[in-house]
Design a protein around this motif. Structure first.
Motif, mmCIF file in Angstrom:
data_model
loop_
_atom_site.group_PDB
_atom_site.id
_atom_site.type_symbol
_atom_site.label_atom_id
_atom_site.label_comp_id
_atom_site.label_asym_id
_atom_site.label_seq_id
_atom_site.Cartn_x
_atom_site.Cartn_y
_atom_site.Cartn_z
ATOM 1 N N GLN A 152 0.830 -1.207 0.000
ATOM 2 C CA GLN A 152 0.000 0.000 0.000
ATOM 3 C C GLN A 152 0.862 1.254 0.000
ATOM 4 N N ALA A 153 2.042 1.191 0.594
ATOM 5 C CA ALA A 153 2.839 2.409 0.763
ATOM 6 C C ALA A 153 4.177 2.329 0.024
ATOM 7 N N ALA A 154 4.883 1.228 0.180
ATOM 8 C CA ALA A 154 6.189 1.093 -0.485
ATOM 9 C C ALA A 154 5.976 0.950 -1.993
ATOM 10 N N GLN A 155 6.739 1.727 -2.751
ATOM 11 C CA GLN A 155 6.619 1.673 -4.211
ATOM 12 C C GLN A 155 7.877 1.048 -4.786
ATOM 13 N N ALA A 156 7.757 -0.149 -5.321
ATOM 14 C CA ALA A 156 8.916 -0.776 -5.958
ATOM 15 C C ALA A 156 9.221 -0.030 -7.252
ATOM 16 N N VAL A 157 10.505 0.270 -7.459
ATOM 17 C CA VAL A 157 10.890 1.012 -8.666
ATOM 18 C C VAL A 157 12.012 0.342 -9.450
ATOM 19 N N GLY A 158 12.610 -0.761 -8.926
ATOM 20 C CA GLY A 158 13.672 -1.350 -9.736
ATOM 21 C C GLY A 158 14.554 -2.326 -8.981
ATOM 22 N N LEU A 159 15.735 -2.519 -9.546
ATOM 23 C CA LEU A 159 16.689 -3.516 -9.052
ATOM 24 C C LEU A 159 18.012 -2.847 -8.681
ATOM 25 N N MET A 160 18.696 -3.422 -7.705
ATOM 26 C CA MET A 160 20.000 -2.916 -7.278
ATOM 27 C C MET A 160 21.008 -4.059 -7.291
ATOM 28 N N LEU A 161 22.244 -3.727 -7.661
ATOM 29 C CA LEU A 161 23.297 -4.739 -7.709
ATOM 30 C C LEU A 161 24.581 -4.219 -7.076
ATOM 31 N N LEU A 162 25.195 -5.092 -6.305
ATOM 32 C CA LEU A 162 26.526 -4.853 -5.757
ATOM 33 C C LEU A 162 27.367 -6.023 -6.268
ATOM 34 N N PRO A 163 28.066 -5.852 -7.378
ATOM 35 C CA PRO A 163 28.767 -7.001 -7.971
ATOM 36 C C PRO A 163 29.986 -7.408 -7.140
ATOM 37 N N PRO A 164 30.533 -8.591 -7.390
ATOM 38 C CA PRO A 164 31.732 -9.014 -6.663
ATOM 39 C C PRO A 164 32.851 -7.981 -6.832
ATOM 40 N N LEU A 165 33.623 -7.764 -5.782
ATOM 41 C CA LEU A 165 34.724 -6.798 -5.831
ATOM 42 C C LEU A 165 35.737 -7.203 -6.893
ATOM 43 N N ALA A 166 36.199 -6.218 -7.647
ATOM 44 C CA ALA A 166 37.207 -6.491 -8.669
ATOM 45 C C ALA A 166 38.056 -5.239 -8.859
ATOM 46 N N ASP A 167 39.317 -5.410 -9.187
ATOM 47 C CA ASP A 167 40.188 -4.262 -9.411
ATOM 48 C C ASP A 167 39.859 -3.557 -10.717
ATOM 49 N N ASN A 168 39.577 -4.346 -11.732
ATOM 50 C CA ASN A 168 39.333 -3.780 -13.051
ATOM 51 C C ASN A 168 37.837 -3.527 -13.244
ATOM 52 N N PRO A 169 37.445 -2.261 -13.505
ATOM 53 C CA PRO A 169 36.015 -1.957 -13.667
ATOM 54 C C PRO A 169 35.360 -2.799 -14.772
ATOM 55 N N GLU A 170 36.149 -3.181 -15.769
ATOM 56 C CA GLU A 170 35.570 -3.986 -16.855
ATOM 57 C C GLU A 170 35.090 -5.348 -16.351
ATOM 58 N N ASP A 171 35.656 -5.816 -15.229
ATOM 59 C CA ASP A 171 35.211 -7.103 -14.677
ATOM 60 C C ASP A 171 33.756 -7.037 -14.207
ATOM 61 N N ALA A 172 33.297 -5.820 -13.917
ATOM 62 C CA ALA A 172 31.911 -5.672 -13.438
ATOM 63 C C ALA A 172 30.913 -5.653 -14.595
#
Ligand SMILES: *Cc1c(COP(=O)(O)O)cnc(C)c1O
Length: 228
Positions: A152-172
Motif C-alpha cells: 500500500q505504501a512502499a513503491q517498488a521502482v527497480g533492481l540494485m546490484l553490488l557485484p563481486p569486488l574487482a580491481d578492473n572496472p571492466e570485470d563488473a
C-alpha cells in the motif's frame, strides 16, 4: 580538490559516459554516498547542488537527517537492512535499495503506511550467489514483485546490484549486463514496467561501465568525498 570540485568532476564523467552510449545525462541519477563522512560534507555537496544522498546504516542516516541538513534532501539507504531496523527505515528513508525478501518488504510497507509515507524501494539482487553478500536470488524475484504489487505504501521502482569486488572496472560489466537482462526477463514475465524502471548499479570505480550497461542510479562515495 574540494567536494564541490570532485562533485563537478563526477557529474562531468557521468555526462561523458552517458553521451558515449547515446544516453541523456539526465537519465542517470547521482547518489552521493556520504556514509562515515560528517554532516559538513553533506552540506558542502548540498551547497554544490547535490540532493540525493546515500547512507548504509539507518542510524547514521537518521543522525544526519536530524542533525541540521536540508529538508529537501532525498535520503537513500544503500546498505543491508536488518529486519529490526525496517520500521525506522520505512518511516524515514526516501529510497531503500536493499530489499532482499518479502518479509522485509512487508515490514517497510507497514511502517511507511502507518506514518503516511510512500518510500521507493529497490530489490537488491545477488547474481553471483555470494554467501557473504546480501540480496535476493533471481529465483525469488517473481514472488517479491508480486508482493511489491500488493504494497500500500512502499513503491517498488527497480533492481540494485553490488557485484563481486574487482580491481578492473571492466570485470563488473558482465554483472551489470546480467542485471539489465534480468530486468528485461521480468518485464517479459509481466511485472509492470513502473516497478522496474530503475537499475541501481555502479560505484566510484565502475560507474562509467554501469552507465554504459544501463544504470539509472549510480552510488558514488569515494570519488566525491574522498577515501574512507
Ligand atoms: C559504500 C557504498 C557505495 C559507494 O562506494 P564508493 O566506492 O565509495 O563509491 C555504493 N554502494 C554501496 C552499497 C555502498 O555500501
Amino acid at each position: 580538490m574540494s567536494i564541490e570540485q570532485r562533485l563537478a568532476a563526477t557529474r562531468d564523467r557521468i555526462a561523458e559516459a552517458a553521451a558515449r552510449v547515446g544516453r541523456d545525462a539526465s537519465s542517470v541519477r547521482l547518489i552521493a554516498v556520504s556514509k562515515t563522512f560528517p554532516i559538513e560534507a553533506v552540506r558542502a555537496a548540498y551547497d554544490a547542488g547535490q540532493r540525493d544522498f546515500g547512507e548504509n546504516r539507518v542510524q547514521e542516516a537518521l543522525q544526519k537527517m536530524d542533525g541540521g541538513t536540508a529538508a529537501d534532501i532525498r535520503w537513500h539507504l544503500v546498505g543491508h537492512l536488518q529486519s529490526n531496523k525496517a520500521r525506522k527505515a520505512g518511516e524515514r528513508m526516501d529510497v531503500i535499495h536493499s530489499i532482499d525478501g518479502v518479509d522485509l518488504l512487508q515490514r517497510i510497507d507497514a511502517a511507511a503506511a502507518a506514518v503516511g509515507r510512500r518510500p521507493q524501494v529497490l530489490v537488491q539482487v545477488d547474481l553471483a550467489n555470494e554467501a557473504t553478500k546480501h540480496g535476493a536470488g533471481p529465483e525469488a524475484l517473481t514472488a517479491l514483485f508480486e508482493a511489491a504489487a500488493r504494497c500500500q505504501a512502499a513503491q517498488a521502482v527497480g533492481l540494485m546490484l553490488l557485484p563481486p569486488l574487482a580491481d578492473n572496472p571492466e570485470d563488473a560489466r558482465p554483472w551489470f549486463g546480467r542485471l539489465r537482462a534480468l530486468r528485461d526477463r521480468l518485464l517479459d514475465a509481466g511485472v509492470p514496467p513502473p516497478l522496474l524502471k530503475e537499475l541501481s548499479m555502479g560505484m566510484s570505480h565502475d560507474f562509467e561501465v554501469a552507465i554504459a550497461e544501463g544504470a539509472t542510479m549510480v552510488r558514488v562515495g569515494t570519488a566525491i568525498f574522498g577515501t574512507r
